[in-house]
Design an enzyme around this catalytic site. Sequence first.
Site, short mmCIF file in Angstrom:
data_model
loop_
_atom_site.label_atom_id
_atom_site.label_comp_id
_atom_site.label_asym_id
_atom_site.label_seq_id
_atom_site.Cartn_x
_atom_site.Cartn_y
_atom_site.Cartn_z
CE1 TYR A 54 -3.81 2.34 0.60
CE2 TYR A 54 -2.23 3.48 1.98
CZ TYR A 54 -3.42 3.47 1.29
OH TYR A 54 -4.23 4.57 1.28
CD1 TRP A 91 -1.31 7.54 -0.90
CD2 TRP A 91 -1.33 9.35 -2.23
NE1 TRP A 91 -2.56 8.11 -0.82
CE2 TRP A 91 -2.60 9.21 -1.62
CE3 TRP A 91 -1.11 10.41 -3.09
CZ2 TRP A 91 -3.65 10.11 -1.88
CZ3 TRP A 91 -2.15 11.30 -3.33
CH2 TRP A 91 -3.40 11.14 -2.74
#
Length: 769
Positions: free
Chosen positions: A117, A119
């Site tokens: 996970y 960005w």
Amino acid sequence: MTKVTHRDRDIFTTAHWGTYRVDVQDGRVIALRDFEHDPDPSPIGHGIVGVLDGPTRITRPMVRKGWLEHGPGATSERRGEDAFIPVTWDRINDIVAQELRRIREQHGNGAIFAGSYGWASAGRFHHAQGQLKRFLNLNGGFVRSVNSYSYAAAEVTVPHVIGDFTQLVQDTTSWASVAQNAELFVAFGGVPLKNGQINQGGTGRHVQRAGLRAAHANGVQFVNVSPLKSDLLEETGADWIAPRPSSDTALMLALCHTLLAENLHDRAFLDRYCHGFDRFAAYLTGETDGQAKTADWAADLCDLPADTIRALARRMAGQRTMISIAWALTRQDHGEMAYWAAISLAAMLGQIGLPGTGIGFGYSAENFIGASLSWPRMAAFPQGRNPVADFIPVARISDMLENPGGAYDFNGQRRTYPDIRMIWWAGGNPFHHHQDLNRFRRALPQCETFIVNEWCWNATAKHADIVLPCTTTLERRDLGLTPRDTYQVVMDQAIAPVGEAKSDHDIFRGIAARLGCEEAFTEGRTPDDWQRHLYDVTRQQVAASGIALPGWEEFQSKGWAELPPPETEPVLLSAFRADPEAHPLDTPSGRIELFSETVAGFGYDDAPGHAAWTAPVEWLGSARPGELHMISNQPRTKLHSQLDHGSVSQSDRIRGRVPLTMHPTDAAARDLSEGDIVRVFNDRGAFLAGLCLSETLRPGVIQIATGAWFDPLDGQCRVGNPNAVTRDAGTSRLAQGPTAHSCLVRVEAHTGPLPEVTAYAPPEILENT
Ligand SMILES: Nc1nc2c(c(=O)[nH]1)N[C@H]1C(S)=C(S)[C@@H](COP(=O)(O)OP(=O)(O)OC[C@H]3O[C@@H](n4cnc5c(=O)[nH]c(N)nc54)[C@H](O)[C@@H]3O)O[C@H]1N2
Ligand SMILES: Nc1nc2c(c(=O)[nH]1)N[C@H]1C(S)=C(S)[C@@H](COP(=O)(O)OP(=O)(O)OC[C@H]3O[C@@H](n4cnc5c(=O)[nH]c(N)nc54)[C@H](O)[C@@H]3O)O[C@H]1N2
Ligand SMILES: [Mo]
């Protein structure tokens, strides 16, 4: 070494926080210049100048000493303290390929966790997760994670109530429609401009400030329901209501009760568009549990005057009202219910689907929400098919590592945690983002091998066994194609890769070659071929929806292109409102489910079939004397942990520590003053921070931004990462989302010598071994 070619135009780049021109001198980036078409550029990007090279940069492949000398698993508890040994790409490719083979043979692909996970960076091709997942899918697959840290509770709950959450976020009613049609904007969690700096996938035009200003100028009144006054732009003249954090569900239920008791609810809307109002109403009146959810009931829970609650309900019923609900309200114990309650409240007001009113899921969160966009479909780098079906809810990673084979509930399923032996992360920083990092650190040795692709020595890289050094966006060519912004930007390669860093794509290509799947991984295309391909496919796709993108050469020579605005201003659920039979919602009844038989059927004691109040485990209502509620919200000076080592993030430090805001009364009670270094602690851990005093937050609440690079010493983070103390438990058995915002702590003055910050120094690196 990759050749850097410069055209006869400026060098462009785009990032989650903005678009810039890049000034390069002697092969180094010396400055970024803001994009002239951006009305409100963000300073965040400038933080990268100065950290592209230097001590925090990972310049060579690295293996942790204990792992290399004693083999996988033997010294896992040394992670984060051990030295690293640099090796060549040739050798690391062999090591990684061999270890992947070993894990697959001994434990199977179900023992590899690559939820990964995070960005990462903007750019359509060099997306770290996409590259990792494609590579692993070609090699038997991996256990993935589902949902996000941003709003997991909503992702699971909202589809049962009103439809697919991410689609609803995308369809948010535009600022222009709000300005033209709303009279009142009630923002739970505010609309903090700090957050609107960000747009996932690239930003060329920051519109959040202009959106707020236009609404205010058109006479829209604002109410900021938040522990922080600063969560709404001062010039909007917003009324500030500051309930106890994590009590919003009680507040919204009382607003609903007041509407019902005073017959201010929209019966016709509830009849035509909703399902199960009677069941919800029976809960509101106390028919089902003996407790009416009156304003007086909520007044005690929220610590607000009951008259304030009743007045707000009447005001909302009397004006054309938009309800905005921050994603932060999901990152709490029972975060599911705040969203269900907000939808129920908006349904009782009956303004859903009308221009400028109803509900908006996260005007607080990112720049694209409320921007008028046409949302063309864009091509993505294909990830292939994952042969492993297993997954975990994203924030349950420590649970998974602690309980292989253990059972848990999730959205109606009884599931079992996998037995994970290898973890691979590319483009995320779990040692920033996960809760209760001391627990995560203790749980990590369950896995034998932890591989991380990173460009900088943050805590995740330091805790890895194998570190694969990747380039930043400024060291490779990419495509800034995003439906979340009107500007589409070329991403030039500004400088040569620093040290021996490679793009994630090239990293996986090298390992794929050892595993005999290089051709399958690249399909015979170079990164440039892929980008041209993705651009051409996107161009064709958008043309089908009547949008023209320039040809490749024109795009490259100008450096950017602009998408047209949509033909009509977006209004959330307007088609459903116009004709619910022709445009039913994607729920079992096709309507808004104020009561859900599906959720009720799960039989969860912590998540009933309608919006309901359950007291959080940690909140001011359960605080012992001296405990404070800690809000750890998104940082103003960066995106999460990205560029925390850069000049912009470091500029507000107090003696090297992250600023923490406290009300003067709470400071006086602890004999603390502005600028003091404080120790924030609970049973889970501790961190140091620099004290700022402010009357613009609710007494009893402290606020610290997330994102500092975790710097643990005996369970205490020396810089100020709040996840040293946050609670790591699921929102409920329904969504199992993260609950960072429900956290009690104590604060005291730091005594004794101030420990040296080591977060921004590299680990020990052993040369010539
Ligand atoms: N206490 C608390 N904790 C929170 C939150 C909170 O509100 N409170 N919020 C949560 C939320 S909403 C989120 S989304 C998460 C965010 O958590 P993350 O998304 O994990 O945080 P980032 O710092 O953005 O991590 C991205 C990482 O990718 C690296 N990176 C950048 N470009 C590249 C690349 O090209 N290749 C590779 N391989 N790596 C790259 C960066 O250096 C960085 O380490 O945090 C969560 N944690
Ligand atoms: N600059 C910057 N912007 C960002 C990010 C970043 O890292 N940096 N991260 C991006 C990401 S990944 C996400 S998910 C979004 C998140 O978007 P949000 O979830 O909206 O962001 P937060 O800042 O966590 O929370 C918004 C506000 O909610 C308030 N709040 C907290 N708890 C409560 C509560 O119990 N009740 C009420 N009423 N209010 C409460 C806090 O005061 C906080 O300032 O932000 C995005 N934008
Ligand atoms: Mo997020």
